[in-house]
Design an enzyme around this catalytic site. Sequence first.
Site, PDB file in Angstrom:
ATOM      1  N   CYS A 266       0.878  -1.180   0.000  1.00  0.00           N
ATOM      2  CA  CYS A 266       0.000   0.000   0.000  1.00  0.00           C
ATOM      3  C   CYS A 266       0.909   1.222   0.000  1.00  0.00           C
ATOM      4  CB  CYS A 266      -0.918   0.008   1.209  1.00  0.00           C
ATOM      5  SG  CYS A 266      -2.006  -1.423   1.314  1.00  0.00           S
TER       6      CYS A 266
ATOM      7  N   CYS B 298      -0.213   2.923  11.670  1.00  0.00           N
ATOM      8  CA  CYS B 298       0.054   4.105  12.499  1.00  0.00           C
ATOM      9  C   CYS B 298      -1.057   4.240  13.530  1.00  0.00           C
ATOM     10  CB  CYS B 298       0.195   5.366  11.654  1.00  0.00           C
ATOM     11  SG  CYS B 298      -1.262   5.793  10.708  1.00  0.00           S
TER      12      CYS B 298
END
Length: 558
Positions: free
Chosen positions: A369, A492
């Site tokens: 990604c 994240c």
Amino acid sequence: MEGALSFFSPSPFSSNRSNLSLPKKPLSQFSSSRASIPKVSPLPRSSKRTRKSDVRISPKTAERSRISRPLDSKKINIQKLNAEVSPHRAVSAVRLLRIEQGGAFADLLNEKGRKAAENEMSYVERTLGFRTRDLDDRDIRLVTDVVGGSVRWRRYLDHLIMSLCNKERMFTDMEPLLLQILRIGFFEILKLGMPPYAVVDENVKLAKAALRPGAGNLVNAVLRKLVSLKEKDSLPLPTLEGDDHAQARALAVIHSHPVWMVRRWTKFVGQEEAVRLMNWNNSDPCFSLRVNTAKGFKRVDLVNRLEDLMVPYELSSCMDDFVRIHTGMQIVIQAGLLKDGICSVQDESAGLVVSVVGPQPGDAIIDCCAAPGGKTLFMASCLRGKGTVMAIDINRGRLRILKEACKLLNVTNVVITTHADLRLYAEKHNVKVDKVLLDAPCSGTGVLSKRADLRWNRQLEDLEQLKHLQDELLDAASMLVKPGGILVYSTCSIDPEENEERVAAFLQRHPEFVVHPVHPYVPPDFITDKGFFFSNPVKHRMDGSFAARLVRSLDYPC
């Protein structure tokens, strides 16, 4: 997921990395492309303004106007100039309006520098019907502070605004632009510590010019009431009392976070640590610069440039190629350090994820990604011109940006961009490589200090859809790993359900993979009991990130 790393990225401060758009509307932000910014219709203005129908133009005058159009356009711009209205407040109000309507982001003044400031003023003219003087450097910094801060503290500000209005309906029925002006005034007085008399006067002028005299009177009354309460230290804020839910609601107002986040963090880490985390999210963000070694630069070269520009810095204690700066990002941008390929904006936590991958010259790597490409570029620089990094992403436009960044950072010889849905690509192509990085779409709860608007764009219900997507992407990424190869799963997020629990579920489905502890790759302070990488925003003073290093056994057939 990390911010864009080069001059060509939509913004060096964004953190919207993904491979796939989720199907439901509330999760549309997980697409790697940014929504186009809609035009904002002009808001109602004072009835004293002259209408076009009141002006009569003779045929001869109309003919002259067609011949001398450039001169007339200049005169019109002069007539639309409002020298009394503060430029940073006008730009901030319009930007906040556009953020709330879903077409803009809080990180507006980025690597485009002056061009971005000019664009913002054009939005002011289209929305309010007039221009102010151009933004200078101080105005640009104020816009960034006011917009980011007003978005970050929105729940806190709105609670106070509603409390100071005579009637609750006055707040709920308030015009959107008027509400933004009040938010700006409250933030400037309460959080920026600006002189109250100046804040009141300037925001009243803006409300009168942009709306009508009555709106200015309302702003004047509410802001003066705020000043009086602040001086008496008697702001109407909730107290921590009652059951857990009641206390979570109070903390959500005081620290300006969604209630569901407060309850979730309190459950996982306790109330005291949750408050520390919210304080970190509300603090001014610190940015890190990674020197571009692929172009021959060393950290000392970057340090010398920062010293020449008089930008304060500190060397990273955990990454040799990184430098931290707390202020001066606009100076760095305007000096061309990003545009010239000397450095990129990348958080140290993202760099540590790359360390977990451990790219070495000669490796064949897939970044599943890839957009916006920060980790791709860092991994490519580690290859020293030998090996390949295939960057897969579903968004063709952002892949084009990545390709431009590759030219800028001198890594085009090792990066291959592939436009594809990862899940379909893995099924259709019999590709097996040494190392695969899946930096998965996630809630982004580790980057809330930099993404001021992100906390308001997430719902608890989103997590279920995200977890399902993360599982699907992990299954697809695992198909690209050769026997003995490495799969790194990262986010994240600071949420265990997106991190450790996703890894545990994956290992149950795929016994051919086992955890490979990250001890040789990152400092001990970042290693969890289970051998994963984790950066804690409060503890490590950087973005929150997670990474698991998994190795595919040689004993299982592909």
